[in-house]
Design a protein around this motif. Sequence first.
Motif, PDB file in Angstrom:
ATOM      1  N   ALA A 185       0.837  -1.218   0.000  1.00  0.00           N
ATOM      2  CA  ALA A 185       0.000   0.000   0.000  1.00  0.00           C
ATOM      3  C   ALA A 185       0.867   1.260   0.000  1.00  0.00           C
ATOM      4  O   ALA A 185       0.421   2.320   0.461  1.00  0.00           O
ATOM      5  CB  ALA A 185      -0.935  -0.018   1.202  1.00  0.00           C
ATOM      6  N   THR A 186       2.083   1.146  -0.528  1.00  0.00           N
ATOM      7  CA  THR A 186       3.037   2.266  -0.518  1.00  0.00           C
ATOM      8  C   THR A 186       2.456   3.496  -1.227  1.00  0.00           C
ATOM      9  O   THR A 186       2.523   4.611  -0.696  1.00  0.00           O
ATOM     10  CB  THR A 186       4.337   1.836  -1.220  1.00  0.00           C
ATOM     11  N   ALA A 187       1.910   3.292  -2.429  1.00  0.00           N
ATOM     12  CA  ALA A 187       1.411   4.429  -3.215  1.00  0.00           C
ATOM     13  C   ALA A 187       0.266   5.135  -2.495  1.00  0.00           C
ATOM     14  O   ALA A 187       0.221   6.376  -2.465  1.00  0.00           O
ATOM     15  CB  ALA A 187       0.954   3.941  -4.584  1.00  0.00           C
ATOM     16  N   GLU A 188      -0.639   4.382  -1.872  1.00  0.00           N
ATOM     17  CA  GLU A 188      -1.770   4.989  -1.156  1.00  0.00           C
ATOM     18  C   GLU A 188      -1.273   5.867  -0.007  1.00  0.00           C
ATOM     19  O   GLU A 188      -1.735   6.985   0.177  1.00  0.00           O
ATOM     20  CB  GLU A 188      -2.706   3.911  -0.579  1.00  0.00           C
ATOM     21  N   ARG A 189      -0.312   5.340   0.753  1.00  0.00           N
ATOM     22  CA  ARG A 189       0.209   6.114   1.888  1.00  0.00           C
ATOM     23  C   ARG A 189       0.928   7.374   1.417  1.00  0.00           C
ATOM     24  O   ARG A 189       0.764   8.450   1.982  1.00  0.00           O
ATOM     25  CB  ARG A 189       1.164   5.260   2.733  1.00  0.00           C
ATOM     26  N   LEU A 190       1.735   7.222   0.350  1.00  0.00           N
ATOM     27  CA  LEU A 190       2.462   8.399  -0.154  1.00  0.00           C
ATOM     28  C   LEU A 190       1.479   9.438  -0.692  1.00  0.00           C
ATOM     29  O   LEU A 190       1.681  10.640  -0.523  1.00  0.00           O
ATOM     30  CB  LEU A 190       3.452   7.986  -1.244  1.00  0.00           C
ATOM     31  N   ALA A 228      10.578  10.235  -1.522  1.00  0.00           N
ATOM     32  CA  ALA A 228       9.853   9.126  -2.165  1.00  0.00           C
ATOM     33  C   ALA A 228       8.678   9.660  -2.987  1.00  0.00           C
ATOM     34  O   ALA A 228       8.403   9.168  -4.090  1.00  0.00           O
ATOM     35  CB  ALA A 228       9.367   8.146  -1.101  1.00  0.00           C
ATOM     36  N   ILE A 229       7.988  10.682  -2.461  1.00  0.00           N
ATOM     37  CA  ILE A 229       6.856  11.270  -3.199  1.00  0.00           C
ATOM     38  C   ILE A 229       7.366  11.927  -4.490  1.00  0.00           C
ATOM     39  O   ILE A 229       6.787  11.767  -5.559  1.00  0.00           O
ATOM     40  CB  ILE A 229       6.114  12.307  -2.318  1.00  0.00           C
ATOM     41  N   LEU A 230       8.479  12.645  -4.377  1.00  0.00           N
ATOM     42  CA  LEU A 230       9.004  13.381  -5.533  1.00  0.00           C
ATOM     43  C   LEU A 230       9.609  12.445  -6.585  1.00  0.00           C
ATOM     44  O   LEU A 230       9.445  12.662  -7.783  1.00  0.00           O
ATOM     45  CB  LEU A 230      10.067  14.392  -5.077  1.00  0.00           C
ATOM     46  N   SER A 231      10.316  11.416  -6.133  1.00  0.00           N
ATOM     47  CA  SER A 231      11.017  10.545  -7.083  1.00  0.00           C
ATOM     48  C   SER A 231      10.178   9.339  -7.513  1.00  0.00           C
ATOM     49  O   SER A 231      10.462   8.727  -8.543  1.00  0.00           O
ATOM     50  CB  SER A 231      12.335  10.055  -6.462  1.00  0.00           C
ATOM     51  N   GLY A 232       9.159   8.985  -6.724  1.00  0.00           N
ATOM     52  CA  GLY A 232       8.369   7.784  -7.018  1.00  0.00           C
ATOM     53  C   GLY A 232       9.166   6.507  -6.796  1.00  0.00           C
ATOM     54  O   GLY A 232       8.868   5.463  -7.359  1.00  0.00           O
ATOM     55  N   LYS A 233      10.195   6.621  -5.954  1.00  0.00           N
ATOM     56  CA  LYS A 233      11.030   5.442  -5.664  1.00  0.00           C
ATOM     57  C   LYS A 233      11.179   5.281  -4.147  1.00  0.00           C
ATOM     58  O   LYS A 233      11.409   6.254  -3.442  1.00  0.00           O
ATOM     59  CB  LYS A 233      12.417   5.604  -6.290  1.00  0.00           C
TER      60      LYS A 233
ATOM     61  N   SER B   6       9.587   1.009  -7.474  1.00  0.00           N
ATOM     62  CA  SER B   6       8.972   2.199  -8.076  1.00  0.00           C
ATOM     63  C   SER B   6       7.496   2.241  -7.705  1.00  0.00           C
ATOM     64  O   SER B   6       6.828   1.212  -7.705  1.00  0.00           O
ATOM     65  CB  SER B   6       9.108   2.152  -9.596  1.00  0.00           C
ATOM     66  N   VAL B   7       7.027   3.434  -7.372  1.00  0.00           N
ATOM     67  CA  VAL B   7       5.601   3.596  -7.075  1.00  0.00           C
ATOM     68  C   VAL B   7       5.048   4.756  -7.894  1.00  0.00           C
ATOM     69  O   VAL B   7       5.774   5.716  -8.187  1.00  0.00           O
ATOM     70  CB  VAL B   7       5.322   3.867  -5.568  1.00  0.00           C
ATOM     71  N   LYS B   8       3.785   4.629  -8.266  1.00  0.00           N
ATOM     72  CA  LYS B   8       3.189   5.671  -9.093  1.00  0.00           C
ATOM     73  C   LYS B   8       2.391   6.619  -8.200  1.00  0.00           C
ATOM     74  O   LYS B   8       1.406   6.232  -7.578  1.00  0.00           O
ATOM     75  CB  LYS B   8       2.276   5.025 -10.142  1.00  0.00           C
ATOM     76  N   ILE B   9       2.859   7.868  -8.117  1.00  0.00           N
ATOM     77  CA  ILE B   9       2.163   8.876  -7.314  1.00  0.00           C
ATOM     78  C   ILE B   9       1.559   9.895  -8.273  1.00  0.00           C
ATOM     79  O   ILE B   9       2.251  10.396  -9.154  1.00  0.00           O
ATOM     80  CB  ILE B   9       3.136   9.629  -6.369  1.00  0.00           C
ATOM     81  N   LYS B  10       0.274  10.186  -8.079  1.00  0.00           N
ATOM     82  CA  LYS B  10      -0.372  11.203  -8.917  1.00  0.00           C
ATOM     83  C   LYS B  10       0.059  12.572  -8.412  1.00  0.00           C
ATOM     84  O   LYS B  10      -0.228  12.921  -7.255  1.00  0.00           O
ATOM     85  CB  LYS B  10      -1.894  11.054  -8.807  1.00  0.00           C
ATOM     86  N   PRO B  11       0.792  13.360  -9.238  1.00  0.00           N
ATOM     87  CA  PRO B  11       1.243  14.662  -8.717  1.00  0.00           C
ATOM     88  C   PRO B  11       0.057  15.594  -8.474  1.00  0.00           C
ATOM     89  O   PRO B  11      -0.785  15.744  -9.347  1.00  0.00           O
ATOM     90  CB  PRO B  11       2.166  15.194  -9.824  1.00  0.00           C
ATOM     91  N   ASN B  12      -0.025  16.171  -7.297  1.00  0.00           N
ATOM     92  CA  ASN B  12      -1.094  17.127  -6.998  1.00  0.00           C
ATOM     93  C   ASN B  12      -0.504  18.536  -6.940  1.00  0.00           C
ATOM     94  O   ASN B  12       0.697  18.737  -7.151  1.00  0.00           O
ATOM     95  CB  ASN B  12      -1.818  16.749  -5.695  1.00  0.00           C
ATOM     96  N   TYR B  13      -1.342  19.506  -6.622  1.00  0.00           N
ATOM     97  CA  TYR B  13      -0.910  20.899  -6.619  1.00  0.00           C
ATOM     98  C   TYR B  13       0.229  21.137  -5.629  1.00  0.00           C
ATOM     99  O   TYR B  13       1.179  21.863  -5.922  1.00  0.00           O
ATOM    100  CB  TYR B  13      -2.104  21.794  -6.279  1.00  0.00           C
ATOM    101  N   GLU B  14       0.145  20.494  -4.465  1.00  0.00           N
ATOM    102  CA  GLU B  14       1.165  20.702  -3.431  1.00  0.00           C
ATOM    103  C   GLU B  14       2.541  20.179  -3.875  1.00  0.00           C
ATOM    104  O   GLU B  14       3.566  20.797  -3.584  1.00  0.00           O
ATOM    105  CB  GLU B  14       0.752  20.019  -2.122  1.00  0.00           C
ATOM    106  N   VAL B  15       2.540  19.050  -4.572  1.00  0.00           N
ATOM    107  CA  VAL B  15       3.810  18.481  -5.045  1.00  0.00           C
ATOM    108  C   VAL B  15       4.435  19.421  -6.093  1.00  0.00           C
ATOM    109  O   VAL B  15       5.634  19.721  -6.038  1.00  0.00           O
ATOM    110  CB  VAL B  15       3.586  17.074  -5.642  1.00  0.00           C
ATOM    111  N   ILE B  16       3.596  19.895  -7.005  1.00  0.00           N
ATOM    112  CA  ILE B  16       4.101  20.797  -8.057  1.00  0.00           C
ATOM    113  C   ILE B  16       4.620  22.092  -7.420  1.00  0.00           C
ATOM    114  O   ILE B  16       5.697  22.585  -7.775  1.00  0.00           O
ATOM    115  CB  ILE B  16       2.990  21.094  -9.095  1.00  0.00           C
ATOM    116  N   ALA B  17       3.856  22.631  -6.442  1.00  0.00           N
ATOM    117  CA  ALA B  17       4.264  23.875  -5.772  1.00  0.00           C
ATOM    118  C   ALA B  17       5.593  23.683  -5.040  1.00  0.00           C
ATOM    119  O   ALA B  17       6.450  24.563  -5.039  1.00  0.00           O
ATOM    120  CB  ALA B  17       3.174  24.322  -4.798  1.00  0.00           C
TER     121      ALA B  17
END
Lengths: 234, 126
Positions: A185-190, A228-233, B6-17
């Motif tokens: 659940a890494t992506a959900e938490r991030l 981790a949020i910025l790099s996706g790793k 690798s994890v896929k995070i949907k970039p939101n406004y806060e990340v871009i800011a």
Amino acid sequence: MLVTVKILRYNPEKDAQPSYQTFQVEAEETDRVLDLLEKIKGEQDGSLSFRRSCGHGICGSDAMRINGMNRLACKTLVRDVGDQITVEPLLGLPKIKDLIVDMKPFFDHYRRVMPYFISDLPVPEDGRERLQSPEERLRFDDTTKCILCACCTTSCPSFWANDQYYGPAAIVNAHRFIFDSRDTATAERLQILAEEMGVWRCRTAFNCTEACPREIQITKAIAEVKQAILSGKV
Amino acid sequence: MSGQRSVKIKPNYEVIAWKWMRYTAIALIPLAWFHMILQDVLVGVHRIDLNYVQVRWAFWGWRVYDFFLLAFAFAHGVNGLRQVLMDYIHSEKARIWVSWGLLVFWLVISLIGAFAIIGGVRMPSS
């Protein structure tokens, strides 16, 4: 030695505002601040209220401000803080009585990051353990030490300003599962921590790291989650 | 690091800011320092007048430079102000209003500055 203990008292049924009350206690320099509070409650004023449970720095019940710093009363010796001791409830959480604060906002943030193991992978063939290498375990070793005492979150200036911020403790407990190779659940938490009140409210003041009685490198853990949020790793 | 996932995070406004603040900060180090050294030390504030600006903006490179300085410095500052305000505004509705208000403020001031830079200097006829 004679120790002066100044305690911020508050009884919601009688007091409009909290006020200090001073007690004199005979103590050894190896006594804990918790021992002093027990002495005051037992011998001088039975109405004094505070939380305690294990008394050995494991349960995290007796976190309070001692001489301006968040500490566990059971891990703080008189010789560490001197013979003039000021004890106050934790900042940033609603006061219930004397040194007892309402921990509900703290645990609400904790629950939000899903602080439990989640895996949608099939159970291993032997039906027993999901194996992990020592290196993989080491990745989140530091953040497994959290005892949820709230010393970190209630020492954080961002949390004082806005209690909607999830706070260091919630992020530390998310870190423990985000970097666990077995968790899925890494992506959900991030994604939760990337929200407006997530990791971006951290201003790297380092108060949390200094306050942690378990010496967890909290600011570093928060930075790792940001990365981790910025790099996706992870 | 070995075994990195690798994890896929949907970039939101806060990340871009957050990223924007870092990128603009890097760009502002040379832009703001060189601007300050040139205008305040080499030229001197007392020698900056309409004539000086006309001579400077006769070269398009300076206009581009000033446009980047305006765009990065002002956006960096306004987003910083937004971050501080978000700490103290507890209502979600109010946070949205303030964010939009700051966006409009940033846009209007940036457009006025951009028009001035593109329009250049017209010396009054004597």
